[in-house]
Design an enzyme around this catalytic site. Structure first.
Site, PDB file in Angstrom:
ATOM      1  N   ASP A 196      25.304 -34.519  43.715  1.00 24.34           N
ATOM      2  CA  ASP A 196      25.292 -33.191  44.682  1.00 24.34           C
ATOM      3  C   ASP A 196      24.696 -33.483  46.082  1.00 24.34           C
ATOM      4  O   ASP A 196      24.962 -32.515  47.107  1.00 24.34           O
ATOM      5  CB  ASP A 196      24.564 -32.118  43.969  1.00 24.34           C
ATOM      6  CG  ASP A 196      24.924 -31.518  42.673  1.00 24.34           C
ATOM      7  OD1 ASP A 196      26.390 -31.948  42.328  1.00 24.34           O
ATOM      8  OD2 ASP A 196      24.321 -31.269  42.181  1.00 24.34           O
ATOM      9  N   TYR A 224      33.732 -33.797  35.147  1.00 28.09           N
ATOM     10  CA  TYR A 224      32.777 -34.885  34.829  1.00 28.09           C
ATOM     11  C   TYR A 224      33.559 -36.143  35.244  1.00 28.09           C
ATOM     12  O   TYR A 224      32.725 -37.296  35.239  1.00 28.09           O
ATOM     13  CB  TYR A 224      32.463 -34.840  33.382  1.00 28.09           C
ATOM     14  CG  TYR A 224      31.728 -33.564  33.063  1.00 28.09           C
ATOM     15  CD1 TYR A 224      30.398 -33.393  33.676  1.00 28.09           C
ATOM     16  CD2 TYR A 224      32.436 -32.373  32.662  1.00 28.09           C
ATOM     17  CE1 TYR A 224      29.579 -32.116  33.233  1.00 28.09           C
ATOM     18  CE2 TYR A 224      31.611 -31.197  32.497  1.00 28.09           C
ATOM     19  CZ  TYR A 224      30.213 -31.228  32.815  1.00 28.09           C
ATOM     20  OH  TYR A 224      29.720 -29.971  32.459  1.00 28.09           O
TER      21      TYR A 224
HETATM   22  O1  F6P Z   1      23.915 -31.622  39.317  1.00 22.78           O
HETATM   23  C1  F6P Z   1      25.062 -32.519  38.738  1.00 22.78           C
HETATM   24  C2  F6P Z   1      26.103 -31.811  38.270  1.00 22.78           C
HETATM   25  O2  F6P Z   1      27.287 -32.575  37.995  1.00 22.78           O
HETATM   26  C3  F6P Z   1      26.737 -30.402  39.298  1.00 22.78           C
HETATM   27  O3  F6P Z   1      27.553 -30.875  40.369  1.00 22.78           O
HETATM   28  C4  F6P Z   1      27.081 -29.607  38.272  1.00 22.78           C
HETATM   29  O4  F6P Z   1      27.115 -28.259  38.717  1.00 22.78           O
HETATM   30  C5  F6P Z   1      26.313 -29.637  37.082  1.00 22.78           C
HETATM   31  O5  F6P Z   1      25.814 -30.895  37.264  1.00 22.78           O
HETATM   32  C6  F6P Z   1      26.881 -29.601  35.728  1.00 22.78           C
HETATM   33  O6  F6P Z   1      26.025 -29.787  34.759  1.00 22.78           O
HETATM   34  P1  F6P Z   1      26.296 -30.037  33.162  1.00 22.78           P
HETATM   35  O7  F6P Z   1      26.215 -31.437  33.054  1.00 22.78           O
HETATM   36  O8  F6P Z   1      24.876 -29.420  32.611  1.00 22.78           O
HETATM   37  O9  F6P Z   1      27.411 -29.222  32.681  1.00 22.78           O
END
Ligand code: F6P
Length: 357
Positions: free
Chosen positions: A134, A279
């Site tokens: 981020d 992801y």
């Molecule tokens: O902080 C990194 C991030 O990939 C963000 O961009 C996204 O909003 C969040 O983590 C997703 O989180 P999780 O892995 O808990 O789904």
């Protein structure tokens, strides 16, 4: 001297490269350095788990995605909430002592830094290293993992562009980034997107549709729109995240992208599709830039430890590796400046931000 390393929060490319640099530095520069890995971030520290890391653990991991230590999310709010057996914070402090640590390296994002600051205020010797796709950690120009995610998102937007072109469609590509627009801004510009929607610049549906219709009228057959997962309608911007989340959940959505694609399709008459990158942006090998940054940041963090400087986090400022006090940066975020040079330059070359500047 005994050193612990943990990786906490959402993973990203480059975590292993930092672990490697810390390990290699300590093994070479600190006599009898003992290094332990704490599994699953603060989760492992709360449970009191650790295992020795040897030189062998640090080899062949420079370019390996994910984290060999595994990770978990441990909400900051829960750290000081009373639970059976004390707070999570008190258990971590007790385990830090029980493990006999002289220093703990915390590789993580904004939430990880907040907990690291707490541990440090309670007397643990902590050194942070700023990780996240981020790029929203205050006090560092870039976080590690960000550039790799930019490369991945850029490549994805470019690939989707070829199909947009074939089908004469409007394509929306949703990019991660939580509440910050860095990843969308950088990958959007790098991929040649025509419109970029980021949380820092709330958009208006009218402005979005009139920009897209004007392109159609000008004979442009397709349009690429990079949409941050945190992008906001101007009508939503005055609400708190929880209230927005409530309205969106009622609609069965957590982001605006699908709904926006539908509205754009109806209002412009152009076939409109959307893709959520998800992801992909966190996985895989770090790019060369991140491998270098991770090696610099990890080595520097280990040097700080060897010099006995604790309660700090590593930072990149004007391309120099330096550090900030954890208490100065924890809890603060870094957002895209809507009036800054990158946004201004993007506007000057015709990129729309979906607003009425
Ligand atoms: O902080 C990194 C991030 O990939 C963000 O961009 C996204 O909003 C969040 O983590 C997703 O989180 P999780 O892995 O808990 O789904």
């Amino acid at each position: 001297m005994k050193y612990g390393i943990l990786t906490s929060g959402g993973d990203c490319a480059g975590l292993n490269a930092v672990i490697r640099a810390i390990g290699l530095y300590l093994k070479r520069n600190v006599k009898n350095a003992e290094i332990v890995g704490i599994p699953e971030g603060y989760g492992g520290l709360i449970r009191g788990e650790s295992y020795p890391l040897t030189e062998e653990d640090f080899s062949d991991i420079l370019d390996v995605g994910g984290t060999i230590l595994r990770t978990s999310r441990q909400p900051f709010k829960k750290m000081t909430a009373p639970e059976e057996g004390g707070t999570r914070l008190s258990r971590m402090i007790a385990n830090y002592k029980k493990m006999g640590l002289d220093c703990l390296f915390t590789l993580g994002g904004a939430g990880t830094h907040k907990t690291a600051a707490l541990l440090s205020m309670e007397g643990c010797n902590v050194i942070g290293v700023p990780k996240t796709i981020d790029n929203d950690i205050y006090g560092t120009d870039f976080t590690f993992g960000f550039q790799t995610a930019v490369e991945v998102a850029t490549d994805a937007i470019c690939r989707i562009e070829t199909t947009a072109r074939s089908h004469s469609r409007i394509m929306l590509v949703e990019v991660m980034g939580n509440k910050a627009g860095w990843l969308t801004l950088h990958s959007g510009i790098a991929a040649g997107a025509h419109m970029i929607l980021i949380p820092e610049i709330p958009f208006s549906v009218d402005a979005v549709c009139s920009f897209l219709s004007a392109r159609v009228q000008a004979g442009e057959r397709y349009t690429m729109v990079a949409v941050a997962e945190g992008a906001l309608l101007d009508s939503e911007a005055r609400f708190k995240k929880e209230d927005r989340a409530f309205v969106r959940t009622e609609l069965g959505e957590s982001t605006v992208t699908r709904h926006l694609a539908e509205v754009i399709g109806e209002r412009t008459g152009v076939e409109t599709r959307y893709s959520v990158l998800g992801y992909l942006q966190r996985g895989g090998a770090p790019c060369a830039y991140d491998r270098l940054l991770c090696s610099r940041m990890g080595g520097y963090a280990a040097r700080l430890a060897a010099e006995g400087r604790f309660g700090v986090t590593v930072a990149l400022e004007d391309n120099k590796i330096t550090f900030n006090a954890l208490t100065d940066v924890a809890g603060k975020y870094k957002f895209v400046d809507p009036a800054g040079e990158t946004v201004r330059f993007a506007r000057e070359i015709g990129i729309s931000f979906g607003d009425n500047p």
